[in-house]
Structure formats: C-alpha cells, structure tokens
Design an enzyme around this catalytic site. Structure first.
Site, PDB file in Angstrom:
ATOM      1  CB  VAL A 115      -0.747  -0.145   1.412  1.00 55.27           C
ATOM      2  CG1 VAL A 115      -1.698   1.387   1.488  1.00 55.27           C
ATOM      3  CG2 VAL A 115      -1.827  -1.081   1.148  1.00 55.27           C
ATOM      4  CG  ASP A 138      12.756   0.069  14.019  1.00 55.39           C
ATOM      5  OD1 ASP A 138      11.602  -0.194  13.959  1.00 55.39           O
ATOM      6  OD2 ASP A 138      13.920  -0.608  14.362  1.00 55.39           O
ATOM      7  CB  ALA A 160       1.047  -2.935   9.291  1.00 55.23           C
ATOM      8  CE1 TYR A 161       5.901  -9.437  13.384  1.00 55.68           C
ATOM      9  CE2 TYR A 161       3.778 -10.136  12.542  1.00 55.68           C
ATOM     10  CZ  TYR A 161       4.895 -10.349  13.058  1.00 55.68           C
ATOM     11  OH  TYR A 161       5.378 -11.848  13.262  1.00 55.68           O
ATOM     12  CE1 TYR A 185      -5.242   2.858   3.689  1.00 52.39           C
ATOM     13  CE2 TYR A 185      -3.216   3.444   4.684  1.00 52.39           C
ATOM     14  CZ  TYR A 185      -4.257   3.586   3.768  1.00 52.39           C
ATOM     15  OH  TYR A 185      -4.243   4.647   2.747  1.00 52.39           O
ATOM     16  CG  ASP A 212     -10.448  -9.190   6.354  1.00 53.43           C
ATOM     17  OD1 ASP A 212      -9.272  -8.713   6.629  1.00 53.43           O
ATOM     18  OD2 ASP A 212     -10.527 -10.048   5.470  1.00 53.43           O
ATOM     19  CE1 TYR A 237      -1.699  -7.714  10.281  1.00 47.09           C
ATOM     20  CE2 TYR A 237      -3.910  -8.847   9.874  1.00 47.09           C
ATOM     21  CZ  TYR A 237      -2.967  -7.799   9.837  1.00 47.09           C
ATOM     22  OH  TYR A 237      -3.362  -7.088   8.550  1.00 47.09           O
ATOM     23  CE  LYS A 266      -3.548  -3.186  10.949  1.00 47.14           C
ATOM     24  NZ  LYS A 266      -2.586  -2.463  10.403  1.00 47.14           N
ATOM     25  CD1 TRP A 317      -8.992 -11.243   2.447  1.00 50.93           C
ATOM     26  CD2 TRP A 317      -9.596 -12.421   0.753  1.00 50.93           C
ATOM     27  NE1 TRP A 317      -9.873 -12.209   2.897  1.00 50.93           N
ATOM     28  CE2 TRP A 317     -10.142 -12.970   1.693  1.00 50.93           C
ATOM     29  CE3 TRP A 317      -9.977 -12.940  -0.498  1.00 50.93           C
ATOM     30  CZ2 TRP A 317     -10.866 -14.053   1.889  1.00 50.93           C
ATOM     31  CZ3 TRP A 317     -10.568 -14.086  -0.539  1.00 50.93           C
ATOM     32  CH2 TRP A 317     -11.299 -14.651   0.667  1.00 50.93           C
TER      33      TRP A 317
HETATM   34  N1  LIG Z   1      -1.584  -7.592   3.110  1.00 52.20           N
HETATM   35  C1  LIG Z   1      -3.111  -7.560   3.390  1.00 52.20           C
HETATM   36  O1  LIG Z   1      -3.577  -8.560   2.904  1.00 52.20           O
HETATM   37  C2  LIG Z   1      -3.973  -6.817   4.311  1.00 52.20           C
HETATM   38  C3  LIG Z   1      -5.120  -7.065   4.670  1.00 52.20           C
HETATM   39  C4  LIG Z   1      -5.964  -6.300   5.664  1.00 52.20           C
HETATM   40  C5  LIG Z   1      -5.334  -5.080   6.025  1.00 52.20           C
HETATM   41  N2  LIG Z   1      -4.068  -4.808   5.720  1.00 52.20           N
HETATM   42  C6  LIG Z   1      -3.516  -3.670   6.198  1.00 52.20           C
HETATM   43  O2  LIG Z   1      -3.032  -2.759   5.147  1.00 52.20           O
HETATM   44  C7  LIG Z   1      -1.825  -2.083   5.580  1.00 52.20           C
HETATM   45  C8  LIG Z   1      -0.819  -2.058   4.377  1.00 52.20           C
HETATM   46  O3  LIG Z   1      -0.285  -3.488   4.414  1.00 52.20           O
HETATM   47  P1  LIG Z   1       0.703  -4.111   3.253  1.00 52.20           P
HETATM   48  O4  LIG Z   1      -0.238  -5.307   2.502  1.00 52.20           O
HETATM   49  O5  LIG Z   1       0.680  -2.931   2.358  1.00 52.20           O
HETATM   50  O6  LIG Z   1       1.854  -4.409   4.036  1.00 52.20           O
HETATM   51  P2  LIG Z   1       3.127  -4.818   3.545  1.00 52.20           P
HETATM   52  O7  LIG Z   1       3.358  -4.998   2.157  1.00 52.20           O
HETATM   53  O8  LIG Z   1       3.400  -6.195   4.447  1.00 52.20           O
HETATM   54  O9  LIG Z   1       4.197  -3.642   4.197  1.00 52.20           O
HETATM   55  C9  LIG Z   1       4.314  -3.471   5.284  1.00 52.20           C
HETATM   56  C10 LIG Z   1       5.548  -2.519   5.701  1.00 52.20           C
HETATM   57  O10 LIG Z   1       5.672  -2.292   6.976  1.00 52.20           O
HETATM   58  C11 LIG Z   1       6.980  -2.101   7.208  1.00 52.20           C
HETATM   59  N3  LIG Z   1       7.444  -2.226   8.423  1.00 52.20           N
HETATM   60  C12 LIG Z   1       7.182  -3.306   9.216  1.00 52.20           C
HETATM   61  N4  LIG Z   1       7.737  -3.334  10.323  1.00 52.20           N
HETATM   62  C13 LIG Z   1       8.290  -1.783  10.329  1.00 52.20           C
HETATM   63  C14 LIG Z   1       8.965  -1.387  11.445  1.00 52.20           C
HETATM   64  N5  LIG Z   1       9.276  -1.675  12.442  1.00 52.20           N
HETATM   65  N6  LIG Z   1       9.564  -0.027  11.143  1.00 52.20           N
HETATM   66  C15 LIG Z   1       9.087   0.494   9.749  1.00 52.20           C
HETATM   67  N7  LIG Z   1       8.321  -0.079   9.043  1.00 52.20           N
HETATM   68  C16 LIG Z   1       8.015  -1.291   9.035  1.00 52.20           C
HETATM   69  C17 LIG Z   1       7.570  -2.950   6.383  1.00 52.20           C
HETATM   70  O11 LIG Z   1       9.048  -2.751   5.988  1.00 52.20           O
HETATM   71  P3  LIG Z   1      10.045  -3.796   5.769  1.00 52.20           P
HETATM   72  O12 LIG Z   1       9.566  -4.382   4.279  1.00 52.20           O
HETATM   73  O13 LIG Z   1      11.225  -3.285   6.075  1.00 52.20           O
HETATM   74  O14 LIG Z   1       9.760  -5.000   6.725  1.00 52.20           O
HETATM   75  C18 LIG Z   1       6.856  -3.079   5.098  1.00 52.20           C
HETATM   76  O15 LIG Z   1       7.412  -1.981   4.065  1.00 52.20           O
HETATM   77  C19 LIG Z   1      -1.403  -2.743   6.865  1.00 52.20           C
HETATM   78  O16 LIG Z   1      -1.909  -1.775   7.925  1.00 52.20           O
HETATM   79  C20 LIG Z   1      -2.056  -3.979   6.845  1.00 52.20           C
HETATM   80  O17 LIG Z   1      -2.382  -4.387   8.372  1.00 52.20           O
HETATM   81  C21 LIG Z   1      -3.384  -5.536   4.877  1.00 52.20           C
END
Ligand SMILES: NC(=O)c1ccc[n+]([C@@H]2O[C@H](COP(=O)([O-])OP(=O)(O)OC[C@H]3O[C@@H](n4cnc5c(N)ncnc54)[C@H](OP(=O)(O)O)[C@@H]3O)[C@@H](O)[C@H]2O)c1
Length: 292
Positions: A13, A36, A60-61, A99, A102, A125, A129, A150
C-alpha cells in the site's frame, strides 16, 4: 505545500500511496531505515520535525501466521507505534490515515460487516490491529482508519504473486474455498485514500476531518473465496494448472482466519462519494498494469 508523510514506501500500500499522493503536497517517504516503528522516541522526534499536515501509515506487522509466535512485536508495531503516531498527529494537528483489517472480525456473521459490528479477532495479528484502532480513537487526533482486506498487487508478498509462481511450478493447485472476502488491489486503496485526503485539503471546500474521524470499510466490491480468486488469477496465466477446491481444515495454518469477512462499504460511499471497483475489474486492471 503541505508536508505529507508516507510510512513504508516499499510496502504494497505504501508503494502505491507514494505515487497517488504526489498531487496532494510535498510527499516525504520514511522507510524502516529512516523510521523504525519499534522505536517510540524516534517516531516522536522524526515525525514532529517534519511538521506533517497528513501522515499516511502504510506500515504494519503483516505476517499473520508469524504473529502467533511474535505477539509482542506485532503489538509493538500495530498498536504501540500507532498510538505514538496518533499522539504526534494530535500535537501537530495532522490527519492520521491508518489501515486496519477484516481480521478484526471472527467471520461468523452471514452478511457483510459494517463498521459498528462486533469485533472478535481470531488471532494475534487481528488483535494487534484492533488494539491499534482503539489506541488511535482514544488519543483522539483527526484520523481515518480504513479497514481493508486481502491486499494484493504486482509487488511485495501477496496471494496473486504466490499463485502466479505456483502456476509456473506446478500442474495442480489446492486452494481453500470456504473463506470468503473481497480481494483488494493496493492501488485501489491508495487511489481512494488520495481522493479522500484531497477532499480534506481542498482550499475551497474542505470536508471536516475532525467531524468525520472514524473507521471506514474500504475494499473492492463483490465477494469471492480464495479458490475462485486463484482461478481468476490462473485464467490469465500463460500456464494454467488445475485448481482444486479444499476446506480450511485441509490447509492448517498457525493463525485461524475468519470464514466470512466481507466488509460493507456503504459508509465510505455515503461519506466521501467513493466506491472501489469490483474485485474482478481491479484484478484485471492490476494484471495489465505493467503493460506498455
Ligand atoms: N496485506 C493484506 O492482505 C492486508 C489485509 C488487510 C489489511 N492490511 C493492512 O493494510 C496495511 C498495508 O499492508 P501491506 O499489505 O501494504 O503491508 P506490507 O506490504 O507487508 O508492508 C508493510 C510495511 O511495513 C513496514 N514495517 C514493518 N515493520 C516496520 C518497522 N518496525 N518499522 C518501519 N517499517 C516497518 C515493512 O517494512 P520492511 O519491508 O522493512 O519489513 C513494510 O514495508 C497494513 O496496515 C495492513 O495491516 C493488509
């Protein structure tokens, strides 16, 4: 020009936000190297110094299964760091866009979830959240929390890229068909976010971010299950293995997922006049997004 911070510019995102936010102001990206999120003092210092008007938190984690073994770290990033971000946003009078997921729901409801429906996360998780959502609300900065689901795109770790890889490697796939949701393209999330932030920053007719602060469901329209989603991806692949439908019990994972986590987007539509495309349409656009 207002300073707009994007956290996690390498995330699914965050990557798209970095692009979609360019017309809104002076975009400053902060990756893990610059900020960080496990370091609250650093969050306070770095973010305050930049005097942002808007903070777009793409970080996010997100490792749903690994979180079962790392609950403290998941909570640190998804709740504690988010609370600190909200505190800085309040102090700076900035809008925090965050963000959520679900997976705050247990999936027992038979109809699409609305924002006020009872939450009951099934895993670490989802619980972390949810704690992040609650922390923002209790700090009381101006905020939008967009619950999405998703998430996929042409980069990062996601179901689309995993299915494309497996299609190349295997002749048959087995994918769960009893979990329902709405696959949502990372770009659709970022585009909707940018349009909403543009309404807040409008010099002539701004919407009231304080009055509208809250949780909004933001997913692509429609619903499907992972197996049907896989079939739609495979249908567009050069090699097309057979996709067999299986039950969740046949694919055990450390974290339990909700069976039904479709989100009702009515509040988003009525508040901001914004609607994401049907998941099939977004998937098609995504699959062709790298073409010249
Ligand atoms: N993915 C899904 O299916 C999904 C579904 C529902 C909601 N969401 C929400 O949507 C949002 C975006 O998700 P996404 O899929 O784009 O996530 P993503 O691709 O996994 O990216 C998460 C980012 O957070 C960074 N991050 C993690 N720990 C960090 C720390 N300690 N300090 C700084 N940066 C850190 C990561 O950096 P590194 O690369 O360095 O680890 C990564 O760039 C999140 O809030 C997630 O909870 C996601």
């Amino acid at each position: 020009m207002a300073n707009i911070i994007v956290l996690a510019p390498q995330g699914q995102v965050g990557w798209e936000l970095t692009r979609c936010a360019q017309t809104l102001g002076n975009v400053i990206t902060l990756g893990r190297e610059q900020l960080d999120l496990s370091n609250p003092e650093q969050i306070r210092r770095v973010v305050s110094e930049l005097q942002p008007r808007v903070i777009l938190n793409g970080a996010a984690y997100t490792a749903v299964d690994k979180a079962e073994q790392e609950p403290e770290l998941a909570h640190q990033i998804n709740a504690k760091a988010v609370e600190v971000l909200a505190e800085v946003a309040k102090q700076q009078q900035a809008l925090l866009v965050h963000y959520s997921t679900d997976y705050v729901f247990d999936g027992s409801q038979p109809t699409p979830y609305r924002e006020q429906d009872a939450v009951a996360p099934l895993g670490v998780y989802g619980a972390s959240k949810l704690a992040g959502e609650q922390a923002i609300a209790s700090v009381g900065c101006d905020y939008f929390i967009f619950r999405t689901a998703w998430v996929y795109g042409m980069r990062g770790k996601n179901f689309l890229l995993t299915m494309q890889r497996l299609a190349r490697e295997r002749d048959e796939l087995r994918v769960v068909a009893d979990q329902w949701g709405a696959p949502t393209w990372s770009r659709s999330i970022a585009e909707a976010t940018a349009q909403i932030v543009a309404q807040v920053l409008s010099p002539t007719n701004p919407i009231d971010a304080r009055a509208l602060s809250g949780i909004y469901h933001l997913t692509c329209a429609g619903q499907t299950n992972w197996c049907e989603f896989a079939r739609a991806i495979i249908a567009a692949s050069p090699k097309q293995p057979v996709v067999h439908a299986i039950r969740s019990e046949e694919y055990p994972t450390p974290a339990k997922r909700p069976q039904y986590s479709v989100l009702d987007n009515q509040k988003l539509r009525e508040t901001f006049g914004i609607q994401l495309p049907a998941w099939e349409q977004a998937l098609n656009l995504c699959l062709h997004s790298n073409e010249a």
